[in-house]
Design an enzyme around this catalytic site. Structure first.
Site, short mmCIF file in Angstrom:
data_model
loop_
_atom_site.label_atom_id
_atom_site.label_comp_id
_atom_site.label_asym_id
_atom_site.label_seq_id
_atom_site.Cartn_x
_atom_site.Cartn_y
_atom_site.Cartn_z
N ASP A 197 -1.87 7.00 -7.08
CA ASP A 197 -0.35 6.75 -6.63
C ASP A 197 0.45 7.42 -7.63
OD1 ASP A 197 -1.59 4.81 -5.20
OD2 ASP A 197 -0.15 3.21 -5.58
N GLY A 227 0.95 -1.09 -0.02
CA GLY A 227 0.01 -0.05 -0.08
C GLY A 227 0.74 1.33 0.08
N ALA A 260 4.29 2.29 -8.63
CA ALA A 260 4.24 3.72 -9.32
C ALA A 260 5.46 4.57 -9.01
CB ALA A 260 3.32 4.46 -8.83
O1 PMV Z 1 -2.45 -0.41 -2.33
P1 PMV Z 1 -2.24 0.90 -2.95
O2 PMV Z 1 -1.34 1.78 -2.24
O3 PMV Z 1 -1.73 0.80 -4.27
O4 PMV Z 1 -3.70 1.97 -2.96
C1 PMV Z 1 -4.57 1.37 -3.67
C2 PMV Z 1 -5.58 2.48 -3.47
C3 PMV Z 1 -7.11 1.96 -4.24
O5 PMV Z 1 -7.75 3.22 -3.75
C4 PMV Z 1 -7.43 0.78 -3.25
C5 PMV Z 1 -6.94 1.67 -5.40
C6 PMV Z 1 -6.59 2.91 -6.47
O6 PMV Z 1 -6.38 2.61 -7.73
O7 PMV Z 1 -6.84 3.79 -5.90
#
Ligand code: PMV
Length: 313
Positions: free
Chosen positions: A152, A105, A110
């Site tokens: 991201d 997360g 990215a």
């Molecule tokens: O898990 P991460 O840091 O890639 O965050 C994902 C965030 C979501 O809202 C769940 C997906 C997105 O594309 O925004």
């Protein structure tokens, strides 16, 4: 041989994950304590156009054309060259080093894209505007998880706090007064594609219920934005707790994340929630200078695999 180096930070989502995939806003900030670095060096021994990729952390040591056409690193190199109008890339080696944990997360995918795009553009003699860097990284995010919101790549390319809504112009967020967060790692890898896919199936089965949850999350994001801009960050804790309740209802929390969240709150954090896709990955806790060490200790005792301090400014 000169080396062309670029760095990209990690990111955390403060408010609005998942709902942001469905057009609601989110707030995300860079985390500079964690970085990905890409280094491009000309390779005088290789033939024209040969690009060698080295990413020791993921045991990658390959020539570009050996990778699957849809491999994220192959795509990012090819899209960058295409954007710059480079018919071929003078032979080089691209090394990727990163302190950002994968699938937790923190935007590691990215960050790799952004660092590679900038280092490669410098090697090819051009700099690309942030918006273009973000747009290329977004194309690669689609490989990582089918329907990315774009948050991201935006926050990582801009290196600034952003209020983000899909399809709208990027809005940097002014932070009225810096505030302190702890980021605690559950140690459980959680590919974003998985939780995003599960939320999508649930939404397809009961769109009215899920749209209502997304609307409630959006209202929290809007309130959080004004508190952050007004320098009233002490009051963000309550909004974090309410956002977490809604994330739980979306089904993306887990016993391990809940254990960390409760440990932080018990030790005096002003608010705590999961950050990112959920199920595994990280939680964030709002703390003061005074209680940060106690909260960090409580998180470690509750099983956190690492606790990072970051100041949002
Ligand atoms: O898990 P991460 O840091 O890639 O965050 C994902 C965030 C979501 O809202 C769940 C997906 C997105 O594309 O925004």
């Amino acid at each position: 041989m000169p080396a062309f180096t670029a760095q990209a930070p990690a990111k955390i989502i403060l408010f609005g994950e998942h709902a942001v995939v469905y057009g609601r806003p989110a707030i995300a900030v860079p985390v500079t304590a964690l970085q990905t670095r890409a280094i491009v060096r000309a390779d005088p021994h290789a033939s024209h156009g040969q690009v060698h990729l080295l990413a020791p952390a993921v045991q990658l040591d390959a020539w570009l054309d050996e990778l699957e056409p849809n491999h994220p690193l192959r795509r990012v190199v090819e899209l960058t060259a295409q954007e710059l109008g480079a018919a071929y890339i003078p032979a080089c080696q691209i090394t990727i080093q990163s302190t950002i944990p994968v699938a937790s997360g923190l935007g590691s995918g990215a960050a790799v894209s952004v660092a590679v795009i900038r280092a490669l553009a410098a090697y090819l003699g051009r700099a690309l505007p942030d918006e273009t860097v973000s747009a290329i990284a977004y194309e690669v995010e689609k490989i990582h998880h089918g329907t990315p919101s774009g948050v991201d790549n935006t926050v990582i390319a801009l290196r600034k706090a952003v209020f983000f809504a899909r399809g709208q112009p990027i809005q940097p967020l002014r932070v009225g007064r810096p505030f302190l967060l702890l980021i605690a790692d559950s140690g459980i890898p959680s590919p974003t594609a998985l939780t995003v896919g599960e939320v999508r199936s649930a939404w397809q089965q009961n769109p009215t219920h899920y749209e209502a949850l997304f609307d409630q999350i959006a209202a929290i994001v809007v309130q959080a934005r004004s508190l952050i801009e007004n320098g009233s960050s002490d009051h963000l804790g309550d909004l974090m707790n309410r956002n977490q309740t809604l994330l739980r209802e979306l089904g993306v929390s887990s016993p391990e994340l809940e254990r960390l969240i409760h440990a932080a709150l018990r030790a005096g954090a002003l608010g705590a929630k999961l950050s990112g896709g959920g199920r595994g990955g990280n939680i964030i806790a709002l703390v003061s200078e005074v209680n940060a060490p106690v909260v960090a200790q409580s998180l470690e005792e509750a099983g956190a695999k690492g606790v990072i301090r970051t100041t949002v400014q």
